[in-house]
Design a protein around this motif. Structure first.
Motif, mmCIF file in Angstrom:
data_model
loop_
_atom_site.group_PDB
_atom_site.id
_atom_site.type_symbol
_atom_site.label_atom_id
_atom_site.label_comp_id
_atom_site.label_asym_id
_atom_site.label_seq_id
_atom_site.Cartn_x
_atom_site.Cartn_y
_atom_site.Cartn_z
ATOM 1 N N THR A 17 0.761 -1.202 0.044
ATOM 2 C CA THR A 17 0.021 -0.063 0.113
ATOM 3 C C THR A 17 0.820 1.045 -0.093
ATOM 4 N N ASP A 18 0.196 2.316 0.062
ATOM 5 C CA ASP A 18 1.061 3.607 -0.015
ATOM 6 C C ASP A 18 2.089 3.515 1.276
ATOM 7 N N GLU A 19 1.569 3.251 2.542
ATOM 8 C CA GLU A 19 2.236 3.209 3.476
ATOM 9 C C GLU A 19 3.584 2.079 3.488
ATOM 10 N N GLY A 20 3.203 1.050 2.695
ATOM 11 C CA GLY A 20 4.288 0.173 2.766
ATOM 12 C C GLY A 20 5.415 0.450 1.688
ATOM 13 N N VAL A 21 5.243 1.139 0.655
ATOM 14 C CA VAL A 21 5.996 1.591 -0.297
ATOM 15 C C VAL A 21 7.055 2.323 0.191
ATOM 16 N N TYR A 22 6.963 3.387 0.934
ATOM 17 C CA TYR A 22 7.704 4.275 1.666
ATOM 18 C C TYR A 22 8.777 3.874 2.698
ATOM 19 N N GLU B 163 4.202 20.839 -1.551
ATOM 20 C CA GLU B 163 3.244 20.011 -2.043
ATOM 21 C C GLU B 163 3.759 19.063 -3.203
ATOM 22 N N ASN B 164 2.873 18.280 -3.720
ATOM 23 C CA ASN B 164 3.278 17.234 -4.745
ATOM 24 C C ASN B 164 5.114 16.484 -4.693
ATOM 25 N N ILE B 165 4.747 16.149 -3.409
ATOM 26 C CA ILE B 165 6.293 15.627 -2.733
ATOM 27 C C ILE B 165 6.239 14.148 -3.111
ATOM 28 N N ALA B 166 7.383 13.779 -3.529
ATOM 29 C CA ALA B 166 7.690 12.146 -3.591
ATOM 30 C C ALA B 166 9.326 12.232 -3.276
ATOM 31 N N VAL C 231 14.237 14.301 -3.389
ATOM 32 C CA VAL C 231 12.928 14.638 -3.277
ATOM 33 C C VAL C 231 12.686 15.518 -4.544
ATOM 34 N N TRP C 232 11.319 15.337 -4.964
ATOM 35 C CA TRP C 232 10.536 16.026 -5.931
ATOM 36 C C TRP C 232 9.478 16.788 -4.996
ATOM 37 N N CYS C 233 9.555 18.026 -5.207
ATOM 38 C CA CYS C 233 8.334 18.818 -4.602
ATOM 39 C C CYS C 233 8.172 20.067 -5.327
ATOM 40 N N GLU C 234 7.131 20.925 -4.856
ATOM 41 C CA GLU C 234 6.873 22.147 -5.277
ATOM 42 C C GLU C 234 6.536 23.068 -4.135
ATOM 43 N N ASN C 235 6.787 24.384 -4.032
ATOM 44 C CA ASN C 235 6.219 25.129 -2.875
ATOM 45 C C ASN C 235 5.591 26.475 -3.787
ATOM 46 N N ARG C 236 4.134 26.382 -3.093
ATOM 47 C CA ARG C 236 3.598 27.816 -3.856
ATOM 48 C C ARG C 236 3.385 28.801 -2.610
ATOM 49 N N ARG C 237 3.965 28.449 -1.732
ATOM 50 C CA ARG C 237 3.664 29.272 -0.452
ATOM 51 C C ARG C 237 4.824 30.446 -0.501
ATOM 52 N N ILE C 238 6.182 29.937 -0.935
ATOM 53 C CA ILE C 238 7.115 30.775 -0.977
ATOM 54 C C ILE C 238 7.313 31.279 -2.475
ATOM 55 N N ARG C 239 7.215 32.562 -2.821
ATOM 56 C CA ARG C 239 7.414 32.797 -4.254
ATOM 57 C C ARG C 239 8.766 32.733 -4.986
ATOM 58 N N PHE C 240 9.798 32.919 -4.041
ATOM 59 C CA PHE C 240 10.991 33.112 -4.468
ATOM 60 C C PHE C 240 11.721 31.691 -4.600
ATOM 61 N N GLN D 93 11.535 12.530 -13.588
ATOM 62 C CA GLN D 93 10.245 12.517 -13.231
ATOM 63 C C GLN D 93 10.218 11.807 -11.729
ATOM 64 N N PRO D 94 9.288 12.078 -10.947
ATOM 65 C CA PRO D 94 9.123 11.682 -9.648
ATOM 66 C C PRO D 94 8.513 10.110 -9.855
ATOM 67 N N PRO D 95 9.064 9.419 -8.601
ATOM 68 C CA PRO D 95 8.299 7.869 -8.685
ATOM 69 C C PRO D 95 7.006 7.857 -8.613
ATOM 70 N N GLU D 96 6.278 8.572 -7.764
ATOM 71 C CA GLU D 96 4.944 8.892 -7.327
ATOM 72 C C GLU D 96 4.663 10.005 -6.148
ATOM 73 N N ARG D 97 3.968 10.676 -6.412
ATOM 74 C CA ARG D 97 3.625 11.816 -5.238
ATOM 75 C C ARG D 97 2.550 11.241 -4.260
ATOM 76 N N ARG D 98 2.896 11.790 -2.892
ATOM 77 C CA ARG D 98 2.137 10.941 -1.903
ATOM 78 C C ARG D 98 1.205 12.079 -1.350
ATOM 79 N N ASN D 99 1.226 13.159 -1.528
ATOM 80 C CA ASN D 99 0.130 14.185 -0.969
ATOM 81 C C ASN D 99 -0.499 15.115 -2.035
#
Length: 143
Positions: free
Chosen positions: A24-29, A46-49, A59-68, A137-143
């Motif tokens: 499951t998702d829990e078992g993969v990580y 967001e969109n973290i893998a 780690v693959w991720c993005e952040n829309r909270r911090i603009r810079f 490309q990320p393997p799979e995002r989790r959130n």
């Protein structure tokens, strides 16, 4: 008709076997990967893998909270470096709208030394590797 009933009856069993084989998702990580994802999620990423081994973390991720973008990439490097052994290599792939745009990599020890003001910024910048990351490309995002 009889074959249809047999197939319908066996479908739940096949589903159960498939879920057990793939996890499951829990078992993969791994625990470390879950800790990395949780730490980044708490800070608004967001969109973290994540993929982590004994010697590296990606780690693959993005952040829309911090603009810079450079500011949040350095923060993400630091967050990940806090979760892995100091001898590990840390790479953060910055995403925008779930698409990789750039990648930054450094040793966890260097990241922490810089974050704790034990390494000058110019030296850290020389040790930091950056590149365009359109194919990572990320393997799979989790959130």
């Amino acid at each position: 008709m009889r074959h249809e009933l047999i197939l319908i009856g066996i479908l739940p069993l096949l589903f159960l076997l498939t879920a057990t084989a793939h996890g499951t998702d829990e078992g993969v990580y791994s625990d470390r990967e879950r800790e990395i994802v949780a730490a980044l999620s708490e800070r608004g990423y967001e969109n973290i893998a994540a993929r982590a081994t004994n010697s590296s973390a990606v780690v693959w991720c993005e952040n829309r909270r911090i603009r810079f973008t450079p500011a949040w990439i350095v923060e993400a490097l630091t967050v990940v470096a806090e979760q892995v052994p100091l001898e590990s290599t840390v790479r953060v792939v910055a995403m925008r709208h779930a698409r990789p745009i750039s990648s930054f990599e450094a040793q966890a020890e260097d990241i922490m030394a810089w974050a704790e003001h034990r390494m000058p910024t110019a030296e850290f910048r020389d040790r930091l590797t950056s590149k365009m990351a359109g194919d990572e490309q990320p393997p799979e995002r989790r959130n």
